[in-house]
Design an enzyme around this catalytic site. Structure first.
Site, PDB file in Angstrom:
ATOM      1  N   ASP A  94      13.140  -1.560   5.711  1.00 34.25           N
ATOM      2  CA  ASP A  94      13.420  -2.397   6.307  1.00 34.25           C
ATOM      3  C   ASP A  94      13.299  -4.024   5.767  1.00 34.25           C
ATOM      4  OD1 ASP A  94      13.968  -0.701   7.556  1.00 34.25           O
ATOM      5  OD2 ASP A  94      12.777  -1.291   9.546  1.00 34.25           O
TER       6      ASP A  94
ATOM      7  N   GLU B 132      22.834   2.328  15.984  1.00 34.83           N
ATOM      8  CA  GLU B 132      21.923   2.963  14.949  1.00 34.83           C
ATOM      9  C   GLU B 132      20.660   1.784  16.424  1.00 34.83           C
ATOM     10  OE1 GLU B 132      19.907   2.297  11.047  1.00 34.83           O
ATOM     11  OE2 GLU B 132      22.051   2.141  10.293  1.00 34.83           O
TER      12      GLU B 132
ATOM     13  N   TYR C 148      25.624   7.285   4.316  1.00 31.16           N
ATOM     14  CA  TYR C 148      25.401   5.264   4.474  1.00 31.16           C
ATOM     15  C   TYR C 148      25.335   4.827   3.092  1.00 31.16           C
ATOM     16  CZ  TYR C 148      22.350   1.670   6.166  1.00 31.16           C
ATOM     17  OH  TYR C 148      21.808   0.288   6.743  1.00 31.16           O
TER      18      TYR C 148
END
Length: 271
Positions: free
Chosen positions: A71, A60, A188
């Site tokens: 994040d 990734e 994911y």
């Protein structure tokens, strides 16, 4: 690698190949994350190379952005340094080209982890074409809902690139069914609610999530967020098709390229 030496597979086919190989070997795929431009661009290219050499099945590729809402603090800090270093989308594409040239015999898929606004600013059709030409294999776009991804999805289909979508423990059956219809490459699965690296993932909780999602799709299911240690990777690798590790590797980055390589090798070995 040049235009006369095409890869054996690219895009969705390259991802399918790595999951098939991992399944043949009786393990989950190891899919580490690294932020390009951190701690600087040349070193980040070295580190991605070290991840390839440590046995990464896919990588990734983090593209720095000023508002990385998904994040955690470790990845955010790395992205801020990358931006301070002046790292651009064009730099990230050049880095992918360099990595493909440096590892012509390693058909490791690269997934561009980028927020949507920089892609739009670059011009979406041009960006997708340039990503494909550089040798990357698809996209992970954490702030793009599947209902709003039609333009990108169509461009990915044109270039045979993957567009990975997310599901979480709170996802409803209807949301799971929608993502199962529109995703490709893999899905994911966010292991814990919140941002990356916030808390450790629990194999017990994830088994139930995987069972719920598996009822809707045969796509590989990859776990990310909160995987930090080899023993934890081993536990989760027994129930998932792949694992993504980012914050733990970036945290180790303060100790240099070889420290990142060693942690990546231990995580890969645990699978």
């Amino acid at each position: 690698m040049n235009q006369t030496e095409p890869r054996a597979a690219h895009g969705i086919q390259a991802l399918a190949a790595i999951f098939a190989q991992a399944q043949t070997e009786g393990r989950a795929a190891f899919m580490p994350y690294w932020m390009l431009g951190y701690p600087d661009l040349p070193t980040s290219i070295q580190i991605v190379g070290a991840l390839i050499e440590a046995g990464a099945d896919a990588i990734e590729i983090g593209v720095p952005f000023s508002d990385p809402v998904a994040d955690g603090p470790i990845v955010q800090a790395a992205g801020a340094i990358a931006l301070k270093n002046g790292t651009t989308l064009a730099d990230c594409l050049a880095a992918v080209r360099t990595l493909r040239a440096n590892y012509p015999d390693r058909n490791v898929p690269f997934l561009m982890m980028s927020y949507y606004n920089p892609m739009l600013a670059y011009q979406l059709d041009r960006y997708v074409a340039d990503v494909a030409a550089a040798g990357a294999d698809g996209f992970i776009v954490p702030d793009l809902l599947p209902e709003e991804a039609g333009d990108l999805r169509g461009l990915c289909e044109t270039h045979d690139l993957a567009l990975v979508e997310f599901l979480a423990p709170t996802s409803s059956p209807d949301r799971m069914a929608l993502v199962a219809r529109t995703a490709n490459g893999f899905i994911y699965l966010v292991s814990v609610m919140g941002v990356t690296g916030a808390r450790e993932a629990s194999a017990i909780d994830l088994a139930a999530l995987i069972e719920r999602v598996r009822a809707h799709t045969k796509l590989p299911l990859v776990i990310g967020f909160g995987i930090n240690r080899p023993e934890q990777a081993a536990q989760i690798g027994k129930i998932a098709d792949g694992i993504i590790v980012g914050s733990a590797l970036i945290r180790e980055g303060k100790n240099g390229v070889e420290a990142v390589r060693a942690l990546a090798a231990s995580l890969r070995g645990a699978l």
